[in-house]
Design an enzyme around this catalytic site. Structure first.
Site, PDB file in Angstrom:
ATOM      1  N   GLU A 285       0.848  -1.183   0.000  1.00  0.00           N
ATOM      2  CA  GLU A 285       0.000   0.000   0.000  1.00  0.00           C
ATOM      3  C   GLU A 285       0.892   1.243   0.000  1.00  0.00           C
ATOM      4  O   GLU A 285       1.984   1.237   0.584  1.00  0.00           O
ATOM      5  CB  GLU A 285      -0.896  -0.010   1.242  1.00  0.00           C
ATOM      6  CG  GLU A 285      -1.893   1.133   1.306  1.00  0.00           C
ATOM      7  CD  GLU A 285      -2.721   1.101   2.586  1.00  0.00           C
ATOM      8  OE1 GLU A 285      -3.825   1.662   2.583  1.00  0.00           O
ATOM      9  OE2 GLU A 285      -2.257   0.514   3.590  1.00  0.00           O
ATOM     10  N   LYS A 363     -10.672   0.565  -1.667  1.00  0.00           N
ATOM     11  CA  LYS A 363     -10.691   0.137  -0.259  1.00  0.00           C
ATOM     12  C   LYS A 363     -12.014   0.503   0.411  1.00  0.00           C
ATOM     13  O   LYS A 363     -12.450   1.661   0.373  1.00  0.00           O
ATOM     14  CB  LYS A 363      -9.523   0.790   0.478  1.00  0.00           C
ATOM     15  CG  LYS A 363      -9.318   0.312   1.910  1.00  0.00           C
ATOM     16  CD  LYS A 363      -8.078   0.998   2.490  1.00  0.00           C
ATOM     17  CE  LYS A 363      -7.788   0.546   3.913  1.00  0.00           C
ATOM     18  NZ  LYS A 363      -6.625   1.283   4.475  1.00  0.00           N
ATOM     19  N   CYS A 401      -4.905  -3.581   3.398  1.00  0.00           N
ATOM     20  CA  CYS A 401      -4.528  -3.218   4.768  1.00  0.00           C
ATOM     21  C   CYS A 401      -5.621  -3.455   5.824  1.00  0.00           C
ATOM     22  O   CYS A 401      -5.855  -4.587   6.220  1.00  0.00           O
ATOM     23  CB  CYS A 401      -4.043  -1.778   4.785  1.00  0.00           C
ATOM     24  SG  CYS A 401      -3.036  -1.345   6.233  1.00  0.00           S
TER      25      CYS A 401
END
Length: 527
Positions: A285, A363, A401
């Site tokens: 990321e 995300k 993440c």
């Protein structure tokens, strides 16, 4: 009750690599010279050893030489070659490793003791050629390699290399020694009649690993059939196998300088391809940008449009095409036209031709965390769609993440599907590009990753940021690749840049699910 179903791709089913001992695993000649000098008053150096017929080096009869060598074997002189153990652990993921040595039967017990002590759980078999002796039957290394159906031999001897190459067995010629420096005539044998180079020179064990996977990609050796074949065309640099793919997860310490970050990315990709034979590169990321304050990302965000010259999306696509690899660009700052002062944290997959594979994952879980003081939602708009992607080598599930903390997401991505035309589900490899903080990562990172791998029976590739990016931000690192049984295939334990490797095997993936059929045991009537 032991629920281990014994479902590893067992060594007997893995393709075999044959590996020599002396000067490949063990420092033999330098230590033998030291031994002889100290015990017989000579001044020998490695340069004096231009062959393995030692009586021609220091004089005396073959019987006297045999007695000296036996005394040497029983001494503490021999040490391991640098980098060999770690490299062999990587190769052990995909291959059954056999020792093929010219050593005599008379030193078999001493040899086995040394191997078991210095290379525990690495080798499946040890084969002795019994050379340079009048006692017992000798076998050539080429005959042994053919009998065990070895993919290739790693050896320091040019004589053995040429012997194997003449039988069609590829050889990685290890080290730069007086006895293995080829002349122009020798080099004529480096190319087989089918036009494929069969003898490949390397100097380090890192280079051995890279060369093995390069030979697979170049179709010099075939990992599926475990033989060298002129007609085999199932795994080469132009077509990724439907049964396996070599993955590299890259660890970085990105900053707010996009160009420097990109230069680091290309350097690491080049290294992953050259040293590790990687075909699928996974970036962490924020690989292209890690700002000092949250609003910085608004200024550098880009449209995801690969046709815009000099954009970083354009550069990533060119990079994938240049190195003939798939690239996972996790956590790319995508400009939003529909939301003011917000970007998307986007995960993009680029194929080995440099084409983006759609859809793009944005995300969905944003990291607003009182513990660390980070508030991702200030500058990021959450996505509203789960994404699985079909590739030539397998089906990917995408995440980023903080998503890792939501098991329901991974259940959706990984649940078996009837066919790969289903939009969601069926993931075999799940990507988790991340920039975990130190307080959370040190406690939960490995625990969560291995849990997601085990409970969903998938490969997990977790490329991570690591180290101090600026005065306000430090990332935990520990990039790793995990198999569906929860084994860590490779991990980076140091801070800062690095690369770890793993190979996706569909056979192994299927065996895990067949032998532990948790998906079919789920009680959908109750939960």
């Amino acid at each position: 009750m032991n629920d281990n179903p014994n479902i590893d791709v067992v060594s007997s089913n893995k393709p075999i690599i044959a590996i020599d001992i002396d000067e490949v695993l063990a420092h033999f000649i330098p230590k033998l010279a030291d031994f002889h000098n100290e015990n017989y008053g000579t001044s020998l150096t490695v340069e004096h050893f231009n062959c393995y017929e030692f009586h021609k080096v220091w004089g005396g009869s073959l019987e006297e030489t045999s007695s000296k060598v036996m005394s040497f074997f029983d001494s503490p002189y021999i040490s391991t070659v640098s980098g060999s153990y770690d490299a062999l652990k990587l190769l052990k993921q995909d291959f059954s490793l056999h020792i093929v040595t010219s050593r005599q039967h008379i030193v078999e017990d001493l040899t086995r003791q040394w191997i078991y002590k210095n290379y525990p759980d690495i080798f499946d078999e040890i084969h002795f050629g019994n050379h340079y002796t009048k006692n017992g039957i000798s076998r050539s290394k080429s005959d042994i390699c053919k009998d065990i159906n070895a993919l290739l031999l790693v050896d320091d001897s040019l004589i053995y290399a040429k012997n194997c190459a003449s039988s069609g067995i590829p050889v990685i010629l290890f080290g730069h020694y007086p006895w293995n420096r080829p002349n122009d005539i020798d080099k004529l044998m480096f190319t087989h009649s089918n036009g494929k180079c069969l003898i490949h020179e390397v100097n380090t064990w890192d280079q051995v690993v890279g060369k093995v996977y390069q030979l697979i990609n170049q179709n010099i050796i075939n990992i599926d059939n475990s033989v060298t074949s002129e007609s085999t065309d199932t795994f080469n640099s132009n077509q990724k196998s439907h049964n396996h793919i070599r993955i590299a997860a890259i660890q970085m310490c990105s900053t707010n300088n996009k160009e420097i970050n990109f230069q680091s990315i290309e350097r690491l990709i080049s290294r992953a391809v050259a040293e590790g034979g990687a075909q699928f590169i996974c970036l962490p990321e924020c690989s292209i940008f890690m700002g000092e304050k949250s609003s910085d990302i608004l200024e550098i965000a880009e449209d995801i449009n690969p046709t815009i010259p000099d954009s970083y999306i354009y550069k990533f696509c060119k990079l994938a095409n240049k190195y003939n690899v798939y690239i996972s660009v996790g956590g790319f700052p995508e400009r939003r036209s529909d939301v003011i002062d917000k970007v998307s944290n986007s995960h993009i997959i680029i194929d080995d031709k440099g084409e983006i594979i759609y859809p793009i994952y944005r995300k969905i879980h944003l990291f607003d965390n009182p513990l660390t003081g980070l508030q991702e939602s200030k500058t990021t708009e959450p996505g509203d769609e789960l994404v699985c992607i079909n590739t030539s080598f397998g089906r990917l599930g995408l995440s980023i993440c903080y998503d890792l903390r939501f098991p329901e997401l991974y259940k959706k991505l990984c649940a078996p599907v009837t066919n790969n035309t289903d939009k969601i589900g069926g993931a075999e490899i799940v990507l988790v590009p991340s920039a975990f903080t130190v307080p959370t990562g040190s406690v939960h990172w490995e625990l969560l990753l291995r849990t997601r791998a085990v409970e969903n029976q998938v490969y997990i590739v977790a490329a991570a940021q690591s180290g101090k990016h600026n005065e306000k931000r430090v990332s935990y690192g520990h990039t790793m690749i995990i198999d569906p049984w929860g084994n860590i295939l490779d991990e980076i334990t140091h801070e800062g840049e690095g690369i770890c490797y793993g190979t996706f095997h569909r056979e192994y993936f299927n065996k895990i699910r067949d032998n532990m059929p948790v998906w079919s045991h789920r009680r959908h009537d109750l939960y």
